[in-house]
Design a protein around this motif. Structure first.
Motif, PDB file in Angstrom:
ATOM      1  N   LEU A 256     121.118  18.661 -39.489  1.00 41.44           N
ATOM      2  CA  LEU A 256     119.827  18.690 -39.988  1.00 41.44           C
ATOM      3  C   LEU A 256     119.166  17.135 -39.954  1.00 41.44           C
ATOM      4  CD1 LEU A 256     119.533  21.320 -42.504  1.00 41.44           C
ATOM      5  CD2 LEU A 256     118.729  21.402 -40.059  1.00 41.44           C
ATOM      6  N   LEU A 257     120.077  16.132 -39.987  1.00 43.08           N
ATOM      7  CA  LEU A 257     119.826  14.726 -40.102  1.00 43.08           C
ATOM      8  C   LEU A 257     119.281  14.217 -38.923  1.00 43.08           C
ATOM      9  CD1 LEU A 257     122.917  13.161 -41.907  1.00 43.08           C
ATOM     10  CD2 LEU A 257     120.662  13.512 -42.758  1.00 43.08           C
ATOM     11  N   GLN A 258     119.214  15.157 -37.885  1.00 43.73           N
ATOM     12  CA  GLN A 258     118.617  14.720 -36.418  1.00 43.73           C
ATOM     13  C   GLN A 258     117.275  14.947 -36.319  1.00 43.73           C
ATOM     14  OE1 GLN A 258     121.300  13.745 -34.668  1.00 43.73           O
ATOM     15  NE2 GLN A 258     122.650  14.450 -36.134  1.00 43.73           N
ATOM     16  N   LEU A 259     116.756  15.569 -37.642  1.00 42.06           N
ATOM     17  CA  LEU A 259     115.425  15.877 -37.584  1.00 42.06           C
ATOM     18  C   LEU A 259     114.546  14.910 -38.533  1.00 42.06           C
ATOM     19  CD1 LEU A 259     115.562  19.721 -38.363  1.00 42.06           C
ATOM     20  CD2 LEU A 259     115.036  18.551 -36.053  1.00 42.06           C
ATOM     21  N   VAL A 260     115.341  14.059 -39.059  1.00 42.93           N
ATOM     22  CA  VAL A 260     114.701  13.326 -40.029  1.00 42.93           C
ATOM     23  C   VAL A 260     115.111  11.580 -39.947  1.00 42.93           C
ATOM     24  CG1 VAL A 260     114.759  14.854 -42.145  1.00 42.93           C
ATOM     25  CG2 VAL A 260     116.740  13.315 -41.625  1.00 42.93           C
ATOM     26  N   PHE A 261     114.440  10.680 -40.309  1.00 41.57           N
ATOM     27  CA  PHE A 261     114.791   9.122 -40.244  1.00 41.57           C
ATOM     28  C   PHE A 261     116.305   8.551 -40.507  1.00 41.57           C
ATOM     29  CE2 PHE A 261     114.123   4.885 -41.023  1.00 41.57           C
ATOM     30  CZ  PHE A 261     113.518   4.397 -39.882  1.00 41.57           C
TER      31      PHE A 261
END
Length: 326
Positions: A256-261
């Motif tokens: 899910l880090l791929q969706l945030v900065f």
């Protein structure tokens, strides 16, 4: 002392009764007015350190009772930003600056943009190398200041899926908050245990919550997720002790880090980073193994989809026209 003269005061040797020699040291006796405060402050500081011209001016400003708190706060922000804007710092360093900059930092900067501590956080945000620990900075701020930081930087610059625990109020009509709702829905479904102790939904912010609301399967699809509404949620992950049967899924959270900065390679302890230990990187591979969930739900973008379909349609019509010409 040159700065005292610059502020309109006489040289120390000309202030009657203010300066007297004492064993080759300079002693300061109280005199009235803002000039006295400035002289006392400089004399006390120069007993231990040598001040340059800029710092002397800053001390005079901070010691003066004739200067407004807003001016003192602005000068402090400028000083701190000039000192740190070309350096990398940890989140704990910025949190410490916010703690020290408490008295004047909470002075309102404007009606809508927050306080001078908000200005400091926004200005030094790009210098923080461990954004996955930025919650310690947010906890140091007041609720009003935290809200201003969120509005100015955006949720996806602050939200950390590796640490989703906490209470949130999200607007489904805003794309970045809609993405957060999807991540919570996915986490609540995939991770075991009672991880949603409180969740409510209402169509408008000033309306009452929908009675008996529960997170249902249609909310896990782009078509079933409402286009608007206010979603209040408390996410719980067992406090690291497996309470209420909760157990985090690191691979899902890292994906899910791929969706945030926040970069997955930055999610590492200070000790490991300084020791040169390579970070664990398996979030992207987990995402590639579950492309359907990400493309059709988590990272779904309606505007991009329409643009892609339009581009494909234009390409198809061009091909037909070329075929007719031939």
């Amino acid at each position: 002392w040159d700065e005292v003269e610059a502020l309109g005061g006489p040289a120390p040797s000309l202030i009657e009764g203010a300066i007297v020699p004492a064993d080759e040291d300079t002693a300061v006796r109280p005199i009235s007015g803002a000039l006295a405060h400035a002289i006392d402050a400089i004399a006390q500081l120069e007993g231990g350190i040598r001040l340059d011209e800029y710092m002397r001016r800053y001390v005079c400003v901070m010691a003066s009772s004739n200067i407004q708190p807003q001016a003192k706060a602005q000068r402090t922000v400028e000083l701190l930003v000039n000192a740190f804007e070309y350096h990398f710092i940890y989140a704990r360093h910025l949190e410490l600056l916010c703690e020290i900059f408490d008295e004047y930092g909470q002075v309102p900067c404007s009606e809508f943009f927050g306080t001078y501590r908000v200005e400091l956080v926004v200005s030094l945000y790009a210098c923080v190398v461990d954004l996955h620990n930025f919650e310690i900075v947010m906890r140091r701020l007041t609720p009003f200041e935290a809200g201003c930081v969120i509005c100015r930087l955006g949720w996806l610059h602050l939200y950390n899926p590796m640490k989703p625990e906490g209470a949130y109020q999200l607007d489904l009509g805003r794309r970045e908050e809609r993405i957060m709702v999807k991540t919570f829905a996915q986490l609540a479904t995939a991770e075991p245990g009672d991880n949603l102790p409180s969740v409510t939904f209402r169509w408008e912010r000033d309306m009452a919550s929908m009675p008996g609301y529960e997170l249902t399967e249609p909310w896990l699809t782009e078509e079933g997720l409402p286009k608007k509404g206010i979603w209040d949620v408390v996410y719980y992950a067992g406090e690291g002790k497996g309470e209420k049967g909760c157990k985090p899924m690191p691979k899902l959270r890292r994906s899910l880090l791929q969706l945030v900065f926040i970069e997955e390679c930055d999610v590492q302890s200070e000790a490991d980073k300084e020791a040169g230990v390579p970070p664990l990187l398996f979030g992207e591979s987990f995402m590639m193994a579950n492309q359907g969930i990400f493309l059709n739900y988590l990272a779904y973008n309606e505007e991009a989809r329409k643009a892609l379909l339009k581009k494909k349609g234009t390409g198809a019509s061009t091909a037909r026209d070329n075929k007719k010409k031939k």
